[in-house]
Structure formats: structure tokens, C-alpha cells
Design a protein around this motif. Structure first.
Motif, short mmCIF file in Angstrom:
data_model
loop_
_atom_site.label_atom_id
_atom_site.label_comp_id
_atom_site.label_asym_id
_atom_site.label_seq_id
_atom_site.Cartn_x
_atom_site.Cartn_y
_atom_site.Cartn_z
N TYR A 290 4.67 -26.87 6.38
CA TYR A 290 5.31 -28.14 6.79
C TYR A 290 6.27 -27.96 7.90
CZ TYR A 290 7.42 -33.01 6.52
OH TYR A 290 7.94 -34.13 6.76
N SER A 291 7.05 -26.94 7.50
CA SER A 291 8.31 -26.58 8.62
C SER A 291 7.99 -26.23 10.16
CB SER A 291 9.24 -25.68 8.20
OG SER A 291 10.22 -25.33 8.99
N ASN A 292 6.74 -25.57 10.20
CA ASN A 292 6.10 -25.20 11.28
C ASN A 292 5.30 -26.12 12.03
OD1 ASN A 292 7.69 -22.59 11.14
ND2 ASN A 292 6.20 -21.64 10.00
N ASP A 295 3.45 -32.19 13.87
CA ASP A 295 2.87 -33.44 13.28
C ASP A 295 3.48 -33.29 11.73
OD1 ASP A 295 2.03 -35.56 12.43
OD2 ASP A 295 0.21 -35.71 13.98
N LYS A 296 4.40 -33.85 11.37
CA LYS A 296 4.96 -33.65 9.96
C LYS A 296 3.92 -34.45 9.08
CE LYS A 296 8.37 -31.07 10.89
NZ LYS A 296 7.92 -29.60 10.71
N ARG A 297 3.56 -35.79 9.53
CA ARG A 297 2.69 -36.44 8.67
C ARG A 297 1.28 -35.92 8.59
NH1 ARG A 297 3.32 -42.08 7.58
NH2 ARG A 297 4.90 -42.39 8.92
N LYS A 298 0.80 -35.26 9.56
CA LYS A 298 -0.48 -34.70 9.50
C LYS A 298 -0.59 -33.39 8.55
CE LYS A 298 -4.30 -32.34 12.24
NZ LYS A 298 -4.46 -32.12 13.53
N ALA A 299 0.78 -32.75 8.54
CA ALA A 299 0.94 -31.41 8.07
C ALA A 299 1.08 -32.03 6.33
CB ALA A 299 2.09 -30.77 8.24
N LEU A 300 1.86 -33.02 5.96
CA LEU A 300 1.65 -33.54 4.73
C LEU A 300 0.27 -34.06 4.08
CD1 LEU A 300 3.36 -34.62 2.24
CD2 LEU A 300 3.47 -36.81 3.40
N GLN A 301 -0.52 -34.59 4.82
CA GLN A 301 -1.74 -35.00 4.47
C GLN A 301 -2.64 -33.80 4.19
OE1 GLN A 301 -4.02 -37.07 7.77
NE2 GLN A 301 -5.32 -37.72 6.08
N GLU A 302 -2.56 -32.87 5.18
CA GLU A 302 -3.31 -31.51 4.97
C GLU A 302 -2.87 -30.79 3.88
OE1 GLU A 302 -2.36 -29.85 8.92
OE2 GLU A 302 -4.21 -30.64 9.76
N LEU A 303 -1.51 -30.86 3.46
CA LEU A 303 -1.20 -30.14 2.16
C LEU A 303 -1.72 -30.98 0.96
CD1 LEU A 303 2.71 -29.32 3.00
CD2 LEU A 303 0.85 -27.59 2.31
N SER A 315 -1.93 -20.36 8.00
CA SER A 315 -1.27 -21.28 9.22
C SER A 315 0.43 -21.42 9.02
CB SER A 315 -1.86 -22.59 9.33
OG SER A 315 -3.08 -22.52 9.50
N SER A 316 0.83 -20.79 7.79
CA SER A 316 2.15 -21.30 7.52
C SER A 316 3.27 -20.42 8.26
CB SER A 316 2.34 -21.11 5.97
OG SER A 316 2.09 -19.76 5.32
N GLY A 317 2.88 -18.97 8.46
CA GLY A 317 3.96 -18.21 8.98
C GLY A 317 4.75 -17.50 7.68
N TRP A 318 4.28 -18.06 6.53
CA TRP A 318 4.74 -17.18 5.54
C TRP A 318 4.59 -15.60 5.31
CZ3 TRP A 318 2.94 -14.51 1.38
CH2 TRP A 318 3.82 -14.33 0.48
#
Length: 325
Positions: A290-292, A295-303, A315-318
């Protein structure tokens, strides 16, 4: 939700989608736009639909038996007369009158303590309602099935599914003080965590042979969204549990994340030995994703709708010990 009647059309549409089924179930008759605004936006959506009828019936039986109801009484007068939510909970988690009676005999204190949670429920319901209103603004497809709170055999704390609603075992949740010592916060955040599970994709949550990574991201994303909506995660004890050992824990996780043996990472907590560190690593992966994201709204939906935890990870960079904003 604001008390102003001048809701934006899109926001109002979300309120209607979320509240109409609940309004009908509560016997609310909606006659027009003004009625919807006043009845739905200001009253029906003020709190989630939470049933505590089973709790009330349990304690009537419990008190009448001086705290020692028989297995037969519990089966006949409590479980067999229960709500549909309780009957579902009992069927999937093997809750019987005999097992409840044994739990009362073995751990009588948890049935006494559960009444502390009953007192905290009204305020918790209001706070959960606020969190769900915020969630419906961020994720337009959100669904909010009813919550059944009942008394069981000491476990589990909660289960949730898109078709069966949310079940909370009051005595189990109240006994797990290590989750969060504040009763109201514990109720609020565990309920919100379970509401997030309801939204998740069955392709991942019901996978036949899930890996450590799969279920860690399922649980961790629910933790991250709970934090986003309420200000903290449900299982708050983990911050202290991992302190000073973050990189080592994540390095071990990385080595074992493809395994289908969950025993080192998930569903392995006890009252004297809190664990479930997969929740924490999954939370970190979800938060990094989410941090990276631009588009935060899209990231939330994808999670929420993810089918493949590995895609989220990649895709997270973790990586072990990575700093996350």
C-alpha cells in the motif's frame, strides 16, 4: 458519518447499498429519498447489525443453574433454540452442549469474565459502525453481513465468511486478554478484522493447500486495513512480541513462506504463549504494498480482492527488515 443531509451522490449511493438490506431486516420501511436520508444515513447505519440474543439466552440458563448448567440443558435450551448464526457457528466449530459444559467446568472464570465484554458492546458497536462507514467510502464494493455474538466452548474467537456472516465467541474473545488489554478496543478491532475477511477472495482464503505466505497475507491484509480504519491492528500484542527481533523473524519467514506447514507461523497462539507471527509479517507485506502504490484506493482494492499472495509480495518491495513509511 456526518449528520449533514447534504451527502454527495456517490457517497449517498454507497450508504444505500450498504444499509438497505439491513433496513429491511430491521423492519424499516423506506418510502422515498427523504426517508432514506433520515432513516438510513442517521440511524440504521449508526451501528452494525449485531445480534446478542444468544448471549442473553445463555446467561439466563447459566444463572438459573447457579453457573453449572448441564450438557443437556445447554444443548436443548441454548444451542437447539439458538439463532441461525449460532447454529452455523456450532456446526462448523463442533460446539455442543457437552463441550460447553466441559469448558465451564474446566475454565469457569472465562464465563464470568465474558460479562465484562457484554458491558462494552454498546460503545464498541458505535465505533465499529464508524469504521465501516469509512470503509464503504474507501471501498465501494464492501459488504457488511450481520454479526452474531454467542457463547461457546472457549474457542475460537471468531470466524467469518461472505455467505454466513460473522460469528464472535464472546467467552473466547474476552479470555484472550493478551490480544489487547482494553476490552472495548479488542471488540472493535477484532470485529473490523473479521469484516475485512468477509470481503476477501475465496480463491485465496479457501485454497485447498495454502502456504504460509498465502494465509499470512490474508491475515496481515485484514490487520492492515483494520489499522487503516481504526488506528491500530486487532492483534496489538505483536508489536511487543517482535521488538528487537524484526529482521530475524522476517528472515525465518522468508525461508519458510512457501511451506504448507503453518505450525510455526499461524493459528499457534495460546493464552500463555502468544504467537501467530505470520499475521505480523503479512501485515508488513500488505503495508509495504500500500505504501509503495501511487493509487491508494486501487491498492486497497487489490489487497482485498487478491487471488495470489505472491503477486502482492513481488510488487510490495518487502524484504526482511525493510523500513516502511
Amino acid at each position: 458519518m456526518s449528520s449533514s443531509p447534504h451527502l454527495p451522490v456517490a457517497a449517498f449511493a454507497r450508504v444505500v447499498r450498504r444499509c438497505l438490506p439491513r433496513a429491511a431486516s430491521n423492519g424499516v420501511k423506506v418510502l422515498g429519498l427523504g426517508s432514506v436520508l433520515s432513516i438510513l444515513a442517521f440511524s440504521v447505519c449508526a451501528e452494525p447489525l449485531v445480534s446478542t440474543r444468544d448471549v442473553e439466552r445463555f446467561y439466563a440458563i447459566y444463572d438459573a443453574a447457579d453457573g453449572k448448567p448441564t450438557a443437556e440443558q445447554l444443548q436443548r435450551d441454548y444451542l437447539d433454540q439458538g439463532t441461525d448464526g449460532l447454529k452455523h457457528f456450532a456446526s462448523i466449530r463442533k460446539i455442543t452442549g457437552e463441550r460447553i459444559a466441559k469448558a465451564i467446568n474446566d475454565r469457569p472464570e472465562i464465563y464470568v469474565r465474558a460479562r465484562e465484554c457484554v458491558a462494552a458492546l454498546p460503545a464498541a458497536k458505535v465505533r465499529v459502525g464508524s469504521a465501516l462507514n469509512r470503509f464503504s467510502e474507501l471501498y465501494s464494493e464492501a459488504q457488511f453481513p450481520p454479526v452474531t455474538i454467542s457463547v461457546g466452548r472457549g474457542r475460537p474467537v471468531a470466524v467469518a465468511g461472505p455467505n454466513d456472516g460473522i460469528n464472535i465467541g464472546l467467552e473466547a474473545l474476552c479470555a484472550t486478554t493478551f490480544i489487547n488489554p482494553n476490552v472495548e478496543d479488542r471488540l472493535v478491532r477484532v470485529m473490523v478484522h473479521e469484516f475485512i475477511h468477509v470481503q476477501q477472495n475465496p480463491e485465496l482464503t479457501d485454497k485447498e493447500n495454502p502456504t504460509v505466505l498465502d494465509l499470512s497475507v490474508v491475515e496481515g491484509s485484514a490487520e492492515f486495513v483494520t489499522e487503516l480504519l481504526t488506528g491500530d491492528v486487532a492483534y496489538a500484542y505483536m508489536a511487543d512480541l517482535v521488538k528487537g527481533k524484526e529482521r530475524d523473524i522476517e528472515t525465518r519467514f522468508q525461508a519458510e513462506m512457501a511451506s504448507t506447514d503453518l505450525s510455526n507461523w499461524l493459528y499457534n497462539s495460546t493464552a500463555t504463549n502468544p504467537q501467530d507471527l505470520g499475521y505480523w509479517v503479512g501485515y508488513r507485506i500488505s503495508k509495504a504494498y500500500y505504501s509503495n502504490a501511487k493509487d491508494k484506493r486501487k491498492a486497497l482494492q487489490e489487497l482485498i480482492t487478491m487471488r495470489d499472495a505472491r503477486t502482492i509480495l513481488d510488487s510490495s518491495g518487502w524484504k526482511p527488515g525493510v523500513e516502511i513509511e
